[in-house]
Design a protein around this motif. Structure first.
Motif, mmCIF file in Angstrom:
data_model
loop_
_atom_site.group_PDB
_atom_site.id
_atom_site.type_symbol
_atom_site.label_atom_id
_atom_site.label_comp_id
_atom_site.label_asym_id
_atom_site.label_seq_id
_atom_site.Cartn_x
_atom_site.Cartn_y
_atom_site.Cartn_z
ATOM 1 N N GLY A 8 -42.856 36.264 92.440
ATOM 2 C CA GLY A 8 -42.322 34.940 92.751
ATOM 3 C C GLY A 8 -40.821 34.849 92.559
ATOM 4 N N ASP A 9 -40.200 35.800 91.804
ATOM 5 C CA ASP A 9 -38.747 35.790 91.649
ATOM 6 C C ASP A 9 -38.104 36.441 92.872
ATOM 7 O OD1 ASP A 9 -38.912 34.567 89.270
ATOM 8 O OD2 ASP A 9 -38.622 36.370 88.055
ATOM 9 N N GLY A 10 -36.784 36.299 93.027
ATOM 10 C CA GLY A 10 -36.098 36.908 94.155
ATOM 11 C C GLY A 10 -34.702 37.360 93.787
ATOM 12 N N SER A 11 -34.146 38.209 94.624
ATOM 13 C CA SER A 11 -32.773 38.668 94.439
ATOM 14 C C SER A 11 -32.085 38.721 95.795
ATOM 15 C CB SER A 11 -32.756 40.056 93.792
ATOM 16 O OG SER A 11 -33.417 40.990 94.614
ATOM 17 N N ILE A 12 -30.741 38.572 95.795
ATOM 18 C CA ILE A 12 -29.980 38.544 97.042
ATOM 19 C C ILE A 12 -28.876 39.596 96.973
ATOM 20 C CG2 ILE A 12 -28.465 37.161 98.501
ATOM 21 C CD1 ILE A 12 -29.937 34.689 97.592
ATOM 22 N N ARG A 13 -28.659 40.305 98.099
ATOM 23 C CA ARG A 13 -27.566 41.288 98.151
ATOM 24 C C ARG A 13 -27.000 41.328 99.571
ATOM 25 N NH1 ARG A 13 -28.695 46.498 100.288
ATOM 26 N NH2 ARG A 13 -30.836 46.696 101.056
ATOM 27 N N LYS A 14 -25.794 41.826 99.681
ATOM 28 C CA LYS A 14 -25.169 42.000 100.986
ATOM 29 C C LYS A 14 -25.342 43.434 101.422
ATOM 30 C CE LYS A 14 -21.044 40.791 103.619
ATOM 31 N NZ LYS A 14 -19.667 40.220 103.561
ATOM 32 N N ARG A 15 -25.861 43.603 102.646
ATOM 33 C CA ARG A 15 -26.128 44.947 103.145
ATOM 34 C C ARG A 15 -24.882 45.560 103.772
ATOM 35 N NH1 ARG A 15 -31.844 45.244 105.936
ATOM 36 N NH2 ARG A 15 -30.508 45.627 107.753
ATOM 37 N N LYS A 16 -24.956 46.878 104.031
ATOM 38 C CA LYS A 16 -23.825 47.595 104.615
ATOM 39 C C LYS A 16 -23.525 47.114 106.027
ATOM 40 C CE LYS A 16 -24.393 51.867 101.955
ATOM 41 N NZ LYS A 16 -24.674 53.333 102.023
ATOM 42 N N ASP A 17 -24.538 46.569 106.725
ATOM 43 C CA ASP A 17 -24.302 46.107 108.094
ATOM 44 C C ASP A 17 -23.700 44.703 108.143
ATOM 45 O OD1 ASP A 17 -26.402 44.484 107.372
ATOM 46 O OD2 ASP A 17 -27.828 45.285 108.847
ATOM 47 N N GLY A 18 -23.412 44.131 106.965
ATOM 48 C CA GLY A 18 -22.757 42.840 106.899
ATOM 49 C C GLY A 18 -23.711 41.662 106.729
ATOM 50 N N ARG A 19 -24.972 41.901 106.946
ATOM 51 C CA ARG A 19 -25.938 40.814 106.783
ATOM 52 C C ARG A 19 -26.365 40.682 105.319
ATOM 53 N NH1 ARG A 19 -30.748 41.759 110.905
ATOM 54 N NH2 ARG A 19 -30.511 43.892 110.102
ATOM 55 N N TRP A 20 -26.880 39.503 105.004
ATOM 56 C CA TRP A 20 -27.380 39.255 103.655
ATOM 57 C C TRP A 20 -28.906 39.408 103.653
ATOM 58 C CZ3 TRP A 20 -24.553 38.153 99.256
ATOM 59 C CH2 TRP A 20 -23.180 37.976 99.454
ATOM 60 N N GLU A 21 -29.426 39.930 102.521
ATOM 61 C CA GLU A 21 -30.863 40.167 102.385
ATOM 62 C C GLU A 21 -31.378 39.570 101.086
ATOM 63 O OE1 GLU A 21 -33.984 43.938 102.559
ATOM 64 O OE2 GLU A 21 -32.065 44.194 101.523
ATOM 65 N N GLY A 22 -32.507 38.873 101.187
ATOM 66 C CA GLY A 22 -33.185 38.379 99.993
ATOM 67 C C GLY A 22 -34.507 39.090 99.842
ATOM 68 N N ARG A 23 -34.788 39.589 98.650
ATOM 69 C CA ARG A 23 -36.030 40.306 98.395
ATOM 70 C C ARG A 23 -36.808 39.582 97.298
ATOM 71 N NH1 ARG A 23 -36.138 45.396 100.582
ATOM 72 N NH2 ARG A 23 -37.677 46.114 99.067
ATOM 73 N N TYR A 24 -38.144 39.578 97.438
ATOM 74 C CA TYR A 24 -38.978 38.910 96.436
ATOM 75 C C TYR A 24 -40.320 39.616 96.328
ATOM 76 C CZ TYR A 24 -41.077 36.717 100.587
ATOM 77 O OH TYR A 24 -41.683 36.500 101.793
ATOM 78 N N VAL A 25 -40.917 39.515 95.156
ATOM 79 C CA VAL A 25 -42.195 40.174 94.867
ATOM 80 C C VAL A 25 -43.339 39.204 95.172
ATOM 81 C CG1 VAL A 25 -43.632 41.227 93.079
ATOM 82 C CG2 VAL A 25 -41.153 41.606 93.073
ATOM 83 N N VAL A 26 -44.356 39.711 95.875
ATOM 84 C CA VAL A 26 -45.489 38.847 96.226
ATOM 85 C C VAL A 26 -46.785 39.244 95.522
ATOM 86 C CG1 VAL A 26 -44.541 38.251 98.476
ATOM 87 C CG2 VAL A 26 -46.021 40.262 98.273
#
Length: 380
Positions: A8-26
């Motif tokens: 249920g928690d999440g984390s955010i990072r900026k990828r090398k291609d310039g886009r932003w990514e949010g990841r979370y555990v389900v």
């Protein structure tokens, strides 16, 4: 590198291609025990932050470890065996299974359950209305589409199954709730007019089925209730029939099943003529059933309908359903002064209001006659 998070928690990072990514555990994979993660992407950090928030909210309502486990057809089978068989009357099992096998599976059965949409269902229902009838020899001359009532029944099966899928966290929402359903055109109620009863009963007597149809016209019993009658249900001394069961054609067999509702369990008074008719029949008793088949069990509901059609045709009367004999009883009773509450009780309806709505055309005519009578009384 994003650190590991709890479910249920999440984390955010900026990828090398310039886009932003949010990841979370389900959750955890039940087979490997490893954490299962999902991701969302966006052009800006704010966009991903909002997507991540919504994704985490959705993940609390879904079990992602079951994602891809069921197609629509597989889930309908699971739902039918685990829930419908328990909740639905045994007499409806074959109908539900027919809807699933003949209509739902061939058309939308292979769709993953999470991919089923309201639009896909809407197209499915439209197809059923135009070309949904299963080809059979006996239905060659009938319309190719299913009736609006049958389509609505199929929709109810799908909706119930999808509602259970939501409870099991397989899908977020029930796609059936967003559908527009065809309107049902109620079939016209047919009755045997009083002046034609003689011709009908004479032909029934010549055809050897007089007692069956006479008793139904005298009591208003449903077809299954009439065929389920046993001699132990009838008190000839008191002139009372106790309605305790019905018979249905289920999975190729004629079976006894419980009555439709608790109001269907009832006791009905019968006339002296009906009592004498039953006394004569009892002298020839060959089975525990009042109307037995040649083998001693109950008669098939289909066979008495075919007999009815033959009797009507030979008597020069239009075809009607067996249920219309019940309507004939109620109409004649109301036309001859029996009050609505008594008729409702004899029919086994859940309320007199329902009976009143069903036979509004009869009671309206009676009210007009009463108004004219009062006018004549008052104009002195």
């Amino acid at each position: 590198m994003a650190r590991k998070r709890a479910n249920g928690d999440g984390s955010i990072r900026k990828r090398k291609d310039g886009r932003w990514e949010g990841r979370y555990v389900v959750g955890r994979d039940p087979d490997t025990g490893k954490m299962v993660t999902k991701n969302v992407l966006g052009k800006t950090q704010a966009e991903v932050k909002e997507k991540l928030r919504k994704a985490i909210d959705d993940s609390r309502q879904l079990d992602y470890t079951k994602e891809g486990k069921y197609t629509v057809g597989q889930w309908l089978d699971e739902w039918f065996d685990a829930y419908a068989k328990v909740k639905v009357r045994a007499s409806s099992h074959q109908t539900y299974k027919g809807y699933i096998e003949n209509h739902i599976k061939p058309n939308i059965g292979d769709i993953p359950i999470e991919k089923l949409t309201s639009l896909r269902l809407q197209k499915f229902y439209r197809k059923l209305l135009t070309e949904g009838r299963v080809p059979r020899i006996e239905s060659e001359n009938q319309p190719k589409g299913l009736s609006a009532k049958t389509v609505r029944n199929i929709h109810q099966v799908i909706s119930s199954a999808m509602s259970m899928a939501v409870k099991h966290k397989l899908i977020l929402s029930n796609p059936a709730e967003g559908c527009e359903l065809p309107k049902v055109e109620h079939r016209e109620m047919r009755t045997i007019p009083a002046e034609q009863l003689g011709a009908f009963l004479r032909e029934a007597k010549e055809s050897g089925v007089y007692e069956l149809y006479y008793l139904d016209l005298a009591t208003g019993l449903r077809r299954g209730e009439l065929l389920g009658l046993k001699w132990d249900d009838i008190d000839l001394d008191q002139g009372v029939i106790h309605v305790r069961r019905q018979v249905y054609h289920i999975d190729g067999e004629i079976r006894e099943v419980p009555l439709k509702t608790k109001h269907s369990y009832r006791s009905i008074s019968i006339s002296k003529d009906a009592v004498e008719l039953l006394r004569e029949m009892k002298k020839r008793k060959v089975s525990e059933y009042v109307f037995p088949s040649p083998t001693g069990g109950p008669i098939s509901p289909d066979s008495v309908l075919h007999m009815l059609h033959r009797v009507l045709k030979r008597a020069g009367l239009p075809s009607m359903r067996f249920h219309d004999l019940r309507h004939s009883f109620a109409t004649l009773a109301l036309q001859n002064g029996v009050d609505i509450k008594t008729v409702s009780g004899m029919l086994g309806h859940f309320s007199a209001g329902f009976t009143l709505d069903t036979y509004a055309h009869v009671t309206t005519a009676a009210q007009k006659e009463a108004a004219n009578t009062m006018r004549n009384v008052l104009n002195v």
